[in-house]
Design an enzyme around this catalytic site. Structure first.
Site, PDB file in Angstrom:
ATOM      1  N   GLU A 172      -6.723   5.343   7.577  1.00 46.88           N
ATOM      2  CA  GLU A 172      -6.430   6.752   7.265  1.00 46.88           C
ATOM      3  C   GLU A 172      -7.610   7.403   6.560  1.00 46.88           C
ATOM      4  OE1 GLU A 172      -2.732   5.893   5.302  1.00 46.88           O
ATOM      5  OE2 GLU A 172      -1.865   5.360   7.252  1.00 46.88           O
TER       6      GLU A 172
ATOM      7  N   GLY B  81       2.464   2.388  10.688  1.00 49.24           N
ATOM      8  CA  GLY B  81       3.485   3.427  10.545  1.00 49.24           C
ATOM      9  C   GLY B  81       4.164   3.801  11.851  1.00 49.24           C
TER      10      GLY B  81
ATOM     11  N   GLU C 258      -5.842  -4.326  10.460  1.00 48.25           N
ATOM     12  CA  GLU C 258      -4.758  -3.382  10.695  1.00 48.25           C
ATOM     13  C   GLU C 258      -5.022  -2.619  11.988  1.00 48.25           C
ATOM     14  OE1 GLU C 258      -2.585  -2.357   6.756  1.00 48.25           O
ATOM     15  OE2 GLU C 258      -4.231  -0.958   7.017  1.00 48.25           O
TER      16      GLU C 258
ATOM     17  N   ASN D 135       0.877  -1.173   0.000  1.00 49.43           N
ATOM     18  CA  ASN D 135       0.000   0.000   0.000  1.00 49.43           C
ATOM     19  C   ASN D 135       0.909   1.216   0.000  1.00 49.43           C
ATOM     20  OD1 ASN D 135      -1.848   2.028   0.472  1.00 49.43           O
ATOM     21  ND2 ASN D 135      -2.161   1.508   2.634  1.00 49.43           N
TER      22      ASN D 135
ATOM     23  N   HIS E  86      -9.516   2.042   4.503  1.00 47.32           N
ATOM     24  CA  HIS E  86      -8.265   2.094   5.272  1.00 47.32           C
ATOM     25  C   HIS E  86      -8.449   3.049   6.456  1.00 47.32           C
ATOM     26  CE1 HIS E  86      -4.126   3.008   6.343  1.00 47.32           C
ATOM     27  NE2 HIS E  86      -3.793   1.883   5.744  1.00 47.32           N
TER      28      HIS E  86
ATOM     29  N   LYS F  90       0.228   4.320  -0.340  1.00 47.90           N
ATOM     30  CA  LYS F  90      -0.322   5.573   0.211  1.00 47.90           C
ATOM     31  C   LYS F  90      -0.018   6.721  -0.748  1.00 47.90           C
ATOM     32  CE  LYS F  90       0.089   3.494   4.694  1.00 47.90           C
ATOM     33  NZ  LYS F  90       0.048   3.636   6.119  1.00 47.90           N
TER      34      LYS F  90
ATOM     35  N   SER G 156       3.107  -2.076  10.226  1.00 44.70           N
ATOM     36  CA  SER G 156       4.559  -2.199  10.447  1.00 44.70           C
ATOM     37  C   SER G 156       5.104  -3.589  10.121  1.00 44.70           C
ATOM     38  CB  SER G 156       4.926  -1.800  11.882  1.00 44.70           C
ATOM     39  OG  SER G 156       4.600  -0.437  12.116  1.00 44.70           O
TER      40      SER G 156
HETATM   41  P1  PGA Z   1       2.769   0.356   7.541  1.00 46.37           P
HETATM   42  O1  PGA Z   1       1.335   0.645   6.876  1.00 46.37           O
HETATM   43  O2  PGA Z   1       3.247  -0.971   7.007  1.00 46.37           O
HETATM   44  O3  PGA Z   1       3.647   1.490   7.070  1.00 46.37           O
HETATM   45  O4  PGA Z   1       2.587   0.330   9.009  1.00 46.37           O
HETATM   46  C1  PGA Z   1       0.400  -0.380   6.726  1.00 46.37           C
HETATM   47  C2  PGA Z   1      -0.864   0.161   6.106  1.00 46.37           C
HETATM   48  O5  PGA Z   1      -1.287   1.267   6.465  1.00 46.37           O
HETATM   49  O6  PGA Z   1      -1.479  -0.493   5.238  1.00 46.37           O
END
Ligand code: PGA
Length: 249
Positions: free
Chosen positions: A97, A173, A167, A10, A95, A12, A213
């Site tokens: 976010e 992140g 998630e 992903n 997601h 982003k 992560s």
């Molecule tokens: P990350 O993001 O691996 O950077 O923690 C995962 C995601 O948001 O899909």
């Protein structure tokens, strides 16, 4: 029947077109395929160039969002047909976010999931609790509500093809990963929630990913669990060697 794992990047809001093409060239140069399904979920403007850049490889393509209407006066939005025209396979829906910054709710997630299936796109529907919810011990309730809301009214045959990405928001992140046992526990729970609504066949076909992560160093602990059917990888999917190392945990 064994479920095929899906390891999806992903991206982003990272990478320009030139950077995306460079990634594809480098990645296809070092990764020749394997047992797992691999996808990159890229920003809209990168999808068409990536489709061409990944041609001849096994790498599938995903978008990170789409609108639930067919078309209309929705300035700035992207319709499902715009994605299928490019040859996109997956679409990330809901997601955290997008729930946090763009007012996505279980209701919009449900509309988008249904619309994605109607267009032959496979949704990667994201669920997960925030830290206070885990600390308060309500994380199972929160995720259950998100799963139930997201798959409400779906046909069993579609649920079978659904991907749910668990998630935990506190792990996204942050460098703080759920342990293999925490991730497995919730992914197994999600499968049981789906089983109670859509039946055995849907629950056994459904793929439940872990995200948050995921890195080369922790991939093996997470990916070898029985109910974790792959990963949704943010930061580490931006670097070809890291993404490859995760896929080949
Ligand atoms: P990350 O993001 O691996 O950077 O923690 C995962 C995601 O948001 O899909």
């Amino acid at each position: 029947m064994a479920r095929k794992k899906l390891i999806a990047g992903n991206w982003k809001m990272y990478k320009t077109m030139a950077e995306a093409v460079r990634f594809a060239e480098e990645f296809t140069g070092i990764y020749g395929g394997g047992d797992h399904e691999v996808a990159i979920c890229a920003p809209f403007t990168q999808l068409a160039v990536l489709k061409a850049a990944f041609a001849g490889s096994d790498v599938k393509l995903g978008a990170q969002n789409m609108h639930f209407e067919e078309e209309g006066a929705y300035t700035g939005e992207i319709s499902p047909a715009m994605l299928t025209e490019i040859g996109v396979d997956y679409v990330v829906i809901g997601h955290s976010e997008r729930r946090q910054y763009f007012a996505e709710t279980d209701e919009t997630v449900n509309k988008k999931v249904k619309k994605a299936f109607a267009h032959g796109l496979a949704p990667i529907m994201c669920v997960g609790e925030v830290l206070e919810q885990r600390d308060e011990g309500v994380h199972f309730d929160v995720v259950k509500t998100q799963v139930e809301g997201g798959i409400s009214g779906l046909r069993e045959g579609d649920v079978k093809r659904l991907v749910i990405a668990y998630e935990p928001v506190w792990a996204i992140g942050t460098g703080r990963t759920a342990t293999g046992d925490q991730a497995e526990e919730m992914c197994a729970f999600i499968r049981e929630v789906v089983r109670s609504i859509s039946g055995d066949e849907a629950a056994e076909g459904l793929r439940v990913q872990y995200g948050g992560s995921v890195k080369p160093a922790n991939a093996i602990e997470l990916m070898t669990k029985g109910n974790i059917d792959g990963a949704l990888v943010g930061g580490a999917s931006l670097v070809p060697a890291d993404f490859k190392a995760i896929i080949e945990y």
